[in-house]
Design a protein around this motif. Sequence first.
Motif, PDB file in Angstrom:
ATOM      1  N   UNK A   1       0.865  -1.195  -0.186  1.00 16.42           N
ATOM      2  CA  UNK A   1       0.207  -0.143   0.010  1.00 16.42           C
ATOM      3  C   UNK A   1       0.955   1.963   0.088  1.00 16.42           C
ATOM      4  N   UNK A   2       2.093   1.106   0.690  1.00 10.03           N
ATOM      5  CA  UNK A   2       2.594   2.043   0.898  1.00 10.03           C
ATOM      6  C   UNK A   2       3.253   2.592  -0.704  1.00 10.03           C
ATOM      7  N   UNK A   3       3.068   1.966  -1.794  1.00  7.62           N
ATOM      8  CA  UNK A   3       4.587   2.064  -3.304  1.00  7.62           C
ATOM      9  C   UNK A   3       3.733   2.558  -4.142  1.00  7.62           C
ATOM     10  N   UNK A   4       2.115   1.689  -3.546  1.00  5.78           N
ATOM     11  CA  UNK A   4       1.003   2.236  -4.640  1.00  5.78           C
ATOM     12  C   UNK A   4       0.500   3.432  -4.032  1.00  5.78           C
ATOM     13  N   UNK A   5       0.709   3.632  -2.868  1.00  2.00           N
ATOM     14  CA  UNK A   5       0.015   5.530  -2.388  1.00  2.00           C
ATOM     15  C   UNK A   5       1.273   6.527  -3.565  1.00  2.00           C
ATOM     16  N   UNK A   6       2.836   5.744  -2.907  1.00  2.00           N
ATOM     17  CA  UNK A   6       3.415   6.398  -3.589  1.00  2.00           C
ATOM     18  C   UNK A   6       3.630   6.773  -5.681  1.00  2.00           C
ATOM     19  N   UNK A   7       3.426   5.922  -5.914  1.00  2.00           N
ATOM     20  CA  UNK A   7       2.777   5.688  -7.473  1.00  2.00           C
ATOM     21  C   UNK A   7       1.554   7.028  -7.743  1.00  2.00           C
ATOM     22  N   UNK A   8       0.467   6.733  -6.750  1.00  2.00           N
ATOM     23  CA  UNK A   8      -0.476   8.225  -6.830  1.00  2.00           C
ATOM     24  C   UNK A   8      -0.208   9.219  -6.742  1.00  2.00           C
ATOM     25  N   UNK A   9       1.209   9.701  -5.306  1.00  2.00           N
ATOM     26  CA  UNK A   9       1.262  10.905  -5.298  1.00  2.00           C
ATOM     27  C   UNK A   9       2.429  11.536  -6.797  1.00  2.00           C
ATOM     28  N   UNK A  10       3.364  10.163  -6.911  1.00  2.00           N
ATOM     29  CA  UNK A  10       4.247  10.408  -8.297  1.00  2.00           C
ATOM     30  C   UNK A  10       2.984  10.823  -9.322  1.00  2.00           C
ATOM     31  N   UNK A  11       2.603  10.729  -9.737  1.00  2.00           N
ATOM     32  CA  UNK A  11       0.543  10.722 -10.132  1.00  2.00           C
ATOM     33  C   UNK A  11       0.168  12.062 -10.591  1.00  2.00           C
ATOM     34  N   UNK A  12       0.596  13.102  -8.942  1.00  2.00           N
ATOM     35  CA  UNK A  12      -0.153  14.372  -9.289  1.00  2.00           C
ATOM     36  C   UNK A  12       0.958  15.319  -9.556  1.00  2.00           C
ATOM     37  N   UNK A  13       0.159  16.123 -10.438  1.00  2.00           N
ATOM     38  CA  UNK A  13       0.922  17.471 -10.942  1.00  2.00           C
ATOM     39  C   UNK A  13       2.151  18.224 -10.444  1.00  2.00           C
ATOM     40  N   UNK A  14       2.310  18.215  -9.186  1.00  2.00           N
ATOM     41  CA  UNK A  14       3.379  18.693  -8.471  1.00  2.00           C
ATOM     42  C   UNK A  14       4.521  17.539  -8.379  1.00  2.00           C
ATOM     43  N   UNK A  15       4.488  16.242  -8.078  1.00  2.00           N
ATOM     44  CA  UNK A  15       5.199  15.592  -8.398  1.00  2.00           C
ATOM     45  C   UNK A  15       5.882  15.300  -9.574  1.00  2.00           C
ATOM     46  N   UNK A  16       5.140  15.442 -10.295  1.00  2.00           N
ATOM     47  CA  UNK A  16       5.247  14.512 -11.984  1.00  2.00           C
ATOM     48  C   UNK A  16       6.355  14.416 -12.556  1.00  2.00           C
ATOM     49  N   UNK A  17       7.067  15.939 -12.478  1.00  2.00           N
ATOM     50  CA  UNK A  17       8.309  16.095 -12.651  1.00  2.00           C
ATOM     51  C   UNK A  17       9.521  15.681 -12.134  1.00  2.00           C
TER      52      UNK A  17
END
Length: 174
Positions: A124-140
């Motif tokens: 779950x920790x890693x899946x949440x990190x995937x979701x975070x990485x998809x957000x515009x703020x973290x995308x790049x």
Amino acid sequence: MNKPPDYEAREFHLETKFQQLAKRPGGVSREQALTNAQASVATLKPGFETWLDDEIAMPLRSVPKDGQDLGDKRWMDAADAHCQHMADVSATMGYEFVSYVANNLCLMFDAIRHGAHYRRDVMKCHVDALLLGRKDKFRRMKPEDVPELTEGLRRVLASQRPKTATVPRPTTKF
């Protein structure tokens, strides 16, 4: 005649057929090829984000909930395939952190296949990190842009060790 000793390394420079074809006259310049590739990637990006959302959704749906049967490994094969796709493509499209996290998930699935215990909290920790990485703020962002998060994910992944070593022992015949 000066012959090099047997233990000295010798370098051989080979040119592949592709390299020969790339050097022949009449092709596009390297700069033009890069410009063309960047334009192609830019046209693919809107569709890529939809694809990425779908790929991230698959591990979310596949990961077993607490109390579910873990004996059937089809969930893991499905989630692993989607994570491999994300790991392979995301960095090219500017989502390096997503690629990093997806690769971690692939390593986790491999550890589970080799005897590590399934831990839903780690998954779950890693899946949440995937979701975070998809957000515009973290995308790049690259993994090194968020060192605390990256180090935390590394530590959590390191906790997923197989129960038994899978390294084969060397055999000696006399």
